[in-house]
Design a protein around this motif. Structure first.
Motif, PDB file in Angstrom:
ATOM      1  N   GLY A   8       0.833  -1.441   0.049  1.00 23.58           N
ATOM      2  CA  GLY A   8       0.041   0.124   0.070  1.00 23.58           C
ATOM      3  C   GLY A   8       1.055   1.298   0.020  1.00 23.58           C
ATOM      4  N   GLY A   9       0.825   1.846   0.772  1.00 21.05           N
ATOM      5  CA  GLY A   9       1.759   3.271   1.214  1.00 21.05           C
ATOM      6  C   GLY A   9       0.934   4.615   0.776  1.00 21.05           C
ATOM      7  N   THR A  10      -0.235   4.382   0.118  1.00 19.30           N
ATOM      8  CA  THR A  10      -0.760   5.601  -0.222  1.00 19.30           C
ATOM      9  C   THR A  10      -2.068   6.091   0.475  1.00 19.30           C
ATOM     10  OG1 THR A  10      -2.033   4.536  -1.958  1.00 19.30           O
ATOM     11  CG2 THR A  10       0.081   5.154  -2.618  1.00 19.30           C
ATOM     12  N   THR A  11      -2.521   5.299   1.169  1.00 20.37           N
ATOM     13  CA  THR A  11      -3.811   5.759   2.144  1.00 20.37           C
ATOM     14  C   THR A  11      -3.881   5.065   3.538  1.00 20.37           C
ATOM     15  OG1 THR A  11      -5.198   3.874   1.364  1.00 20.37           O
ATOM     16  CG2 THR A  11      -5.145   5.943  -0.276  1.00 20.37           C
ATOM     17  N   PHE A  12      -4.628   5.790   4.262  1.00 17.00           N
ATOM     18  CA  PHE A  12      -4.779   5.333   5.746  1.00 17.00           C
ATOM     19  C   PHE A  12      -3.623   4.973   6.304  1.00 17.00           C
ATOM     20  CE2 PHE A  12      -8.796   4.491   3.311  1.00 17.00           C
ATOM     21  CZ  PHE A  12      -9.583   5.454   3.961  1.00 17.00           C
ATOM     22  N   VAL A  13      -3.555   3.678   7.021  1.00 16.34           N
ATOM     23  CA  VAL A  13      -2.341   3.327   7.779  1.00 16.34           C
ATOM     24  C   VAL A  13      -0.989   3.146   7.076  1.00 16.34           C
ATOM     25  CG1 VAL A  13      -1.604   1.440   9.300  1.00 16.34           C
ATOM     26  CG2 VAL A  13      -3.818   2.256   9.581  1.00 16.34           C
ATOM     27  N   SER A  14      -1.210   2.733   5.997  1.00 13.25           N
ATOM     28  CA  SER A  14      -0.010   2.360   5.291  1.00 13.25           C
ATOM     29  C   SER A  14       0.779   3.618   4.584  1.00 13.25           C
ATOM     30  CB  SER A  14      -0.254   1.638   3.733  1.00 13.25           C
ATOM     31  OG  SER A  14      -0.950   2.215   3.019  1.00 13.25           O
ATOM     32  N   LYS A  15       0.048   4.477   4.615  1.00 11.38           N
ATOM     33  CA  LYS A  15       0.787   6.052   4.062  1.00 11.38           C
ATOM     34  C   LYS A  15       1.419   6.423   5.335  1.00 11.38           C
ATOM     35  CE  LYS A  15      -0.402  10.709   2.644  1.00 11.38           C
ATOM     36  NZ  LYS A  15      -1.715  11.478   2.211  1.00 11.38           N
ATOM     37  N   TYR A  16       0.892   6.581   6.604  1.00  9.52           N
ATOM     38  CA  TYR A  16       1.277   6.952   7.783  1.00  9.52           C
ATOM     39  C   TYR A  16       2.528   6.173   8.172  1.00  9.52           C
ATOM     40  CZ  TYR A  16      -2.455  10.267   7.852  1.00  9.52           C
ATOM     41  OH  TYR A  16      -3.046  10.996   7.490  1.00  9.52           O
ATOM     42  N   ALA A  17       2.443   4.709   7.985  1.00  6.72           N
ATOM     43  CA  ALA A  17       3.614   4.127   8.087  1.00  6.72           C
ATOM     44  C   ALA A  17       4.895   4.286   7.051  1.00  6.72           C
ATOM     45  CB  ALA A  17       3.353   2.524   7.805  1.00  6.72           C
ATOM     46  N   ALA A  18       4.620   4.514   5.862  1.00  9.16           N
ATOM     47  CA  ALA A  18       5.636   4.948   5.041  1.00  9.16           C
ATOM     48  C   ALA A  18       6.308   6.178   5.505  1.00  9.16           C
ATOM     49  CB  ALA A  18       4.970   5.052   3.446  1.00  9.16           C
ATOM     50  N   SER A  19       5.619   7.363   5.764  1.00 12.43           N
ATOM     51  CA  SER A  19       6.086   8.481   6.012  1.00 12.43           C
ATOM     52  C   SER A  19       6.845   8.378   7.249  1.00 12.43           C
ATOM     53  CB  SER A  19       4.851   9.492   6.642  1.00 12.43           C
ATOM     54  OG  SER A  19       4.067   9.755   5.278  1.00 12.43           O
ATOM     55  N   TYR A  20       6.405   7.618   8.524  1.00  7.40           N
ATOM     56  CA  TYR A  20       7.089   7.410   9.725  1.00  7.40           C
ATOM     57  C   TYR A  20       8.564   6.813   9.341  1.00  7.40           C
ATOM     58  CZ  TYR A  20       8.414   5.762  14.248  1.00  7.40           C
ATOM     59  OH  TYR A  20       8.712   5.389  15.264  1.00  7.40           O
ATOM     60  N   PHE A  21       8.443   5.679   8.541  1.00  3.06           N
ATOM     61  CA  PHE A  21       9.942   4.767   8.431  1.00  3.06           C
ATOM     62  C   PHE A  21      10.600   6.157   7.474  1.00  3.06           C
ATOM     63  CE2 PHE A  21       7.168   1.405  10.024  1.00  3.06           C
ATOM     64  CZ  PHE A  21       7.913   1.121  10.889  1.00  3.06           C
ATOM     65  N   CYS A  22      10.240   6.645   6.843  1.00  5.96           N
ATOM     66  CA  CYS A  22      10.952   7.679   6.031  1.00  5.96           C
ATOM     67  C   CYS A  22      11.754   8.819   6.757  1.00  5.96           C
ATOM     68  CB  CYS A  22      10.257   8.355   5.012  1.00  5.96           C
ATOM     69  SG  CYS A  22       9.913   7.293   3.477  1.00  5.96           S
ATOM     70  N   GLU A  23      10.907   9.164   7.816  1.00  6.77           N
ATOM     71  CA  GLU A  23      11.391  10.055   8.716  1.00  6.77           C
ATOM     72  C   GLU A  23      12.182   9.749   9.624  1.00  6.77           C
ATOM     73  OE1 GLU A  23       7.912  11.719  10.300  1.00  6.77           O
ATOM     74  OE2 GLU A  23       6.948  12.712   8.378  1.00  6.77           O
ATOM     75  N   HIS A  24      12.421   8.307  10.127  1.00  6.49           N
ATOM     76  CA  HIS A  24      13.230   7.547  10.707  1.00  6.49           C
ATOM     77  C   HIS A  24      14.378   7.165  10.396  1.00  6.49           C
ATOM     78  CE1 HIS A  24       9.918   8.706  13.447  1.00  6.49           C
ATOM     79  NE2 HIS A  24      10.708   8.785  14.310  1.00  6.49           N
ATOM     80  N   GLY A  25      14.877   7.348   9.127  1.00  6.89           N
ATOM     81  CA  GLY A  25      16.100   6.804   8.389  1.00  6.89           C
ATOM     82  C   GLY A  25      15.922   5.566   7.959  1.00  6.89           C
ATOM     83  N   TYR A  26      14.730   4.890   7.294  1.00  6.71           N
ATOM     84  CA  TYR A  26      14.700   3.492   6.694  1.00  6.71           C
ATOM     85  C   TYR A  26      14.852   3.704   5.344  1.00  6.71           C
ATOM     86  CZ  TYR A  26      13.164   0.859  10.931  1.00  6.71           C
ATOM     87  OH  TYR A  26      13.291   0.218  12.065  1.00  6.71           O
ATOM     88  N   GLU A  27      15.147   3.033   4.463  1.00  8.87           N
ATOM     89  CA  GLU A  27      14.852   2.776   3.184  1.00  8.87           C
ATOM     90  C   GLU A  27      13.753   2.422   2.969  1.00  8.87           C
ATOM     91  OE1 GLU A  27      17.353   1.678  -0.777  1.00  8.87           O
ATOM     92  OE2 GLU A  27      18.153   0.947   1.059  1.00  8.87           O
ATOM     93  N   VAL A  28      12.773   3.142   2.396  1.00  9.49           N
ATOM     94  CA  VAL A  28      11.174   2.564   2.255  1.00  9.49           C
ATOM     95  C   VAL A  28      10.800   2.087   1.061  1.00  9.49           C
ATOM     96  CG1 VAL A  28       8.738   3.073   2.781  1.00  9.49           C
ATOM     97  CG2 VAL A  28      10.652   4.023   4.364  1.00  9.49           C
ATOM     98  N   PHE A  29      10.425   1.045   0.780  1.00  9.68           N
ATOM     99  CA  PHE A  29       9.798   0.438  -0.496  1.00  9.68           C
ATOM    100  C   PHE A  29       8.531   0.453  -0.262  1.00  9.68           C
ATOM    101  CE2 PHE A  29      14.152  -0.561  -0.443  1.00  9.68           C
ATOM    102  CZ  PHE A  29      14.662  -0.474  -1.799  1.00  9.68           C
ATOM    103  N   VAL A  30       7.593   0.925  -1.164  1.00  9.56           N
ATOM    104  CA  VAL A  30       6.183   0.808  -1.101  1.00  9.56           C
ATOM    105  C   VAL A  30       5.741  -0.271  -2.494  1.00  9.56           C
ATOM    106  CG1 VAL A  30       5.589   2.485   0.058  1.00  9.56           C
ATOM    107  CG2 VAL A  30       5.678   2.729  -2.295  1.00  9.56           C
TER     108      VAL A  30
END
Length: 100
Positions: A8-30
């Motif tokens: 996912g990564g574009t709506t609801f919980v998955s969007k916020y998870a993607a943002s959170y992990f980007c902000e905390h230094g992870y390399e994020v793939f959706v």
């Protein structure tokens, strides 16, 4: 840097998870079908979880956060398509339960 795959990564919980992990230094793939705006900083893997072919086979993820699964077949299909991963987390919502 830890690598995380988020379904996912574009709506609801998955969007916020993607943002959170980007902000905390992870390399994020959706993993999504690319029909909505992506979160800044993610790497898109465009595809449908039910028809991935070999898109994920050569990749390793420290964490897979499966936020779009509705049933066991969704989970099995994704895990069978993955190359390697250390941790798999399935996050559910009330959408998986039938209306009563």
């Amino acid at each position: 840097m830890k690598k995380i795959l988020i379904t996912g990564g574009t709506t609801f919980v998955s969007k916020y998870a993607a943002s959170y992990f980007c902000e905390h230094g992870y390399e994020v793939f959706v993993l999504n079908r690319n029909t909505k705006k992506q979160v800044d900083g993610v790497t898109l893997i465009e595809g449908d979880r039910h028809n991935l072919g070999g898109k994920l086979k050569n990749l390793h993820f420290d964490v897979v956060a499966d936020i779009t699964a509705y049933n066991a077949q969704d989970i099995i299909g994704l895990t069978d398509s993955l190359g390697s991963f250390d941790q798999y987390i399935m996050v559910s919502s009330s959408a998986v339960y039938p209306d009563d």
